[in-house]
Write a protein that holds these residues in place. Structure first.
Motif, PDB file in Angstrom:
ATOM      1  N   SER A   1       0.815   4.005  -3.063  1.00  0.00           N
ATOM      2  CA  SER A   1       0.672   5.268  -2.727  1.00  0.00           C
ATOM      3  C   SER A   1       1.611   6.347  -3.177  1.00  0.00           C
ATOM      4  N   SER A   2       2.765   5.725  -3.059  1.00  0.00           N
ATOM      5  CA  SER A   2       3.892   6.847  -3.571  1.00  0.00           C
ATOM      6  C   SER A   2       3.988   6.628  -5.032  1.00  0.00           C
TER       7      SER A   2
ATOM      8  N   VAL B   1       0.796  -1.288  -0.076  1.00  0.00           N
ATOM      9  CA  VAL B   1       0.148  -0.253  -0.222  1.00  0.00           C
ATOM     10  C   VAL B   1       0.892   1.147   0.056  1.00  0.00           C
ATOM     11  N   LYS B   2       1.919   1.220   1.025  1.00  0.00           N
ATOM     12  CA  LYS B   2       2.634   2.418   0.727  1.00  0.00           C
ATOM     13  C   LYS B   2       3.537   2.784  -0.805  1.00  0.00           C
TER      14      LYS B   2
ATOM     15  N   LYS C   1       1.079   9.183  -6.022  1.00  0.00           N
ATOM     16  CA  LYS C   1       1.403  10.485  -6.142  1.00  0.00           C
ATOM     17  C   LYS C   1       2.287  10.883  -7.268  1.00  0.00           C
TER      18      LYS C   1
END
Length: 66
Positions: free
Chosen positions: A41-42, A37-38, A45
């Motif tokens: 997300s990155s 998920v991290k 973005k």
């Protein structure tokens, strides 16, 4: 994060799709889920940033024609 010159929107989208597939498998530990998920997300973005920059470049190109 990846330097802007080497960022590939298409590769990022492909990786996001792969992450979504992995998340749908439901066989990941909480630590693996958190890391995926991290990363996603990155990437999202970075893709948004690339889209905004492209939009700005297009707007500037049309503005300079006037």
């Amino acid at each position: 994060m990846t330097p802007p010159d080497s960022f590939s929107y298409d590769k990022a989208i492909t990786r996001i799709e792969a992450i979504v597939s992995q998340l749908e498998e439901n066989d990941k530990s909480i630590d693996e889920l958190a890391a995926l998920v991290k990363e996603a997300s990155s990437l999202v973005k970075a893709c948004k940033k690339k889209l905004r920059a492209t939009e700005d470049d297009i707007a500037k190109a049309f503005d300079s024609e006037d």
